[in-house]
Design a protein around this motif. Structure first.
Motif, PDB file in Angstrom:
ATOM      1  N   VAL A  87       1.265  -0.897  -0.047  1.00  0.00           N
ATOM      2  CA  VAL A  87      -0.084   0.140   0.664  1.00  0.00           C
ATOM      3  C   VAL A  87       0.768   1.512  -0.069  1.00  0.00           C
ATOM      4  O   VAL A  87       0.204   2.403   0.028  1.00  0.00           O
ATOM      5  CB  VAL A  87      -1.181   0.059   1.163  1.00  0.00           C
ATOM      6  CG1 VAL A  87      -2.025  -1.486   1.074  1.00  0.00           C
ATOM      7  CG2 VAL A  87       0.410   0.135   2.508  1.00  0.00           C
ATOM      8  N   THR A  88       2.394   1.228   0.061  1.00  0.00           N
ATOM      9  CA  THR A  88       2.992   2.043  -0.069  1.00  0.00           C
ATOM     10  C   THR A  88       2.406   3.861  -0.908  1.00  0.00           C
ATOM     11  O   THR A  88       2.682   4.960  -0.324  1.00  0.00           O
ATOM     12  CB  THR A  88       4.794   1.908  -0.288  1.00  0.00           C
ATOM     13  OG1 THR A  88       4.990   1.201   0.358  1.00  0.00           O
ATOM     14  CG2 THR A  88       5.436   2.905  -0.488  1.00  0.00           C
ATOM     15  N   ALA A  89       2.029   3.345  -2.192  1.00  0.00           N
ATOM     16  CA  ALA A  89       1.666   4.193  -3.426  1.00  0.00           C
ATOM     17  C   ALA A  89       0.465   4.950  -3.150  1.00  0.00           C
ATOM     18  O   ALA A  89       0.001   5.668  -3.960  1.00  0.00           O
ATOM     19  CB  ALA A  89       2.282   3.608  -4.694  1.00  0.00           C
ATOM     20  N   LEU A  90      -0.120   4.322  -2.492  1.00  0.00           N
ATOM     21  CA  LEU A  90      -1.701   4.080  -2.502  1.00  0.00           C
ATOM     22  C   LEU A  90      -1.991   4.951  -1.430  1.00  0.00           C
ATOM     23  O   LEU A  90      -1.372   5.939  -0.715  1.00  0.00           O
ATOM     24  CB  LEU A  90      -2.770   2.924  -2.306  1.00  0.00           C
ATOM     25  CG  LEU A  90      -2.416   1.265  -2.761  1.00  0.00           C
ATOM     26  CD1 LEU A  90      -3.215   0.656  -2.109  1.00  0.00           C
ATOM     27  CD2 LEU A  90      -2.552   1.950  -4.268  1.00  0.00           C
ATOM     28  N   ASP A  91      -3.818   5.980  -1.207  1.00  0.00           N
ATOM     29  CA  ASP A  91      -3.658   7.085  -0.936  1.00  0.00           C
ATOM     30  C   ASP A  91      -4.722   6.483   0.346  1.00  0.00           C
ATOM     31  O   ASP A  91      -4.636   5.504   0.483  1.00  0.00           O
ATOM     32  CB  ASP A  91      -5.046   8.452  -1.881  1.00  0.00           C
ATOM     33  CG  ASP A  91      -6.422   7.455  -2.666  1.00  0.00           C
ATOM     34  OD1 ASP A  91      -6.580   6.614  -1.735  1.00  0.00           O
ATOM     35  OD2 ASP A  91      -6.060   8.002  -3.191  1.00  0.00           O
TER      36      ASP A  91
END
Length: 282
Positions: free
Chosen positions: A194-198
């Motif tokens: 989920v690192t690049a998710l809002d």
């Protein structure tokens, strides 16, 4: 991109009981790690790491940057060389393990430019089946049905015919999760998914993985930087800093004197307070 076979390309919520209808024999660990040690050049990246994962467990792997979390995942999947120790998957030593369709793997979010990648969602998901096929690699009707099931599980059936490059980051990551799930693995391994998710995308992703764990009994290993949030979903926490600092339930983490000595009471209190805040707003 996610893979189901490393050789080819490379728990439950604390509020719920573990599923009982496991596909594996739940009398023995699904994953067993014993004294795992990994060197990188002259540095020790992992030192005598040991833990077990039972069928149906959801284990969150947390720790500071550079603590060896991704290396641990790669070691479990046979993607890095072990200096010492042993890894067993489904009772088999890693050196002799060949049933990689039983393991779904979602690496860290790809940074490849996918905007013009000429593949539909269904085609991307079906790649999770092609790796285990012999030549000619053709999809059967059963394979198409497996793709549809995987898309349905992660809630993106309506995107089946869309091009992968035209999706949002959250949608794309759920498609990659479907690709890791399409072979119906018993163990799902997720490296900082989920690192690049809002924030909304992160919450939806975590909820999807929790549903897979609770409803299907899929065992989960998930690497995260967010100790408080993963404690809301995982049945156990493995705090790693080259060695295993703590392995057990999140409630035990919050009360552990060993964790207090290692991390300091202030940090431990902060993580546990944030966790309780997340739970109260769930």
């Amino acid at each position: 991109m996610p893979v189901t076979a490393p050789q080819a390309t490379a728990g439950v919520s604390a509020k719920a009981e573990s599923p009982r209808d496991f596909r594996s024999d739940d009398s023995s660990p699904l994953l067993s790690v014993r004294d795992l040690t990994v060197f990188y050049q002259t540095s020790t990246v992992l030192e005598r790491v040991r833990f077990d994962v039972a069928p149906g467990e959801y284990v969150g792997i947390v720790g500071p940057n550079g603590s060896g979390k991704t290396t641990l995942i790669k070691a479990i999947l046979g993607l890095v060389e072990l200096a010492e120790g042993d890894v067993r998957l489904f009772g088999e030593s890693l050196s002799g393990f060949s049933r990689w369709d039983r393991v779904g793997y979602l690496p860290q979010m790809t940074t490849l430019p996918l905007q013009r990648f000429p593949a539909t969602v269904a085609e991307v998901v079906s790649m999770g089946l092609l790796a285990r096929k012999t030549f000619p690699k053709r999809l059967s009707k059963a394979d198409e049905e497996a793709v549809d099931r995987a898309l349905s599980l992660v809630g993106v059936s309506s995107l089946r015919s869309r091009f992968i490059g035209r999706l949002s980051g959250g949608q794309r990551q759920r498609v990659f999760l479907a690709r890791a799930l399409v072979s119906e693995p018993e163990l799902l391994v997720l490296d900082e998914p989920v690192t690049a998710l809002d924030p909304d995308g992160r919450e939806q992703f975590y909820q999807t993985v929790e549903r897979l764990n609770r409803q299907l009994g899929t065992s989960v290993l998930l690497v995260s930087h967010d100790s408080a949030t993963i404690g809301k979903y995982a049945s156990k926490i493995l705090y790693l800093d080259r060695k295993v600092v703590f392995f057990g339930a999140f409630g035990e983490f919050c009360g552990s004197e060993e964790v207090t000595r290692y991390l300091g009471g202030a940090f431990q209190h902060l993580v546990c307070r944030q966790h309780h805040h997340h739970e109260s707003h769930a």
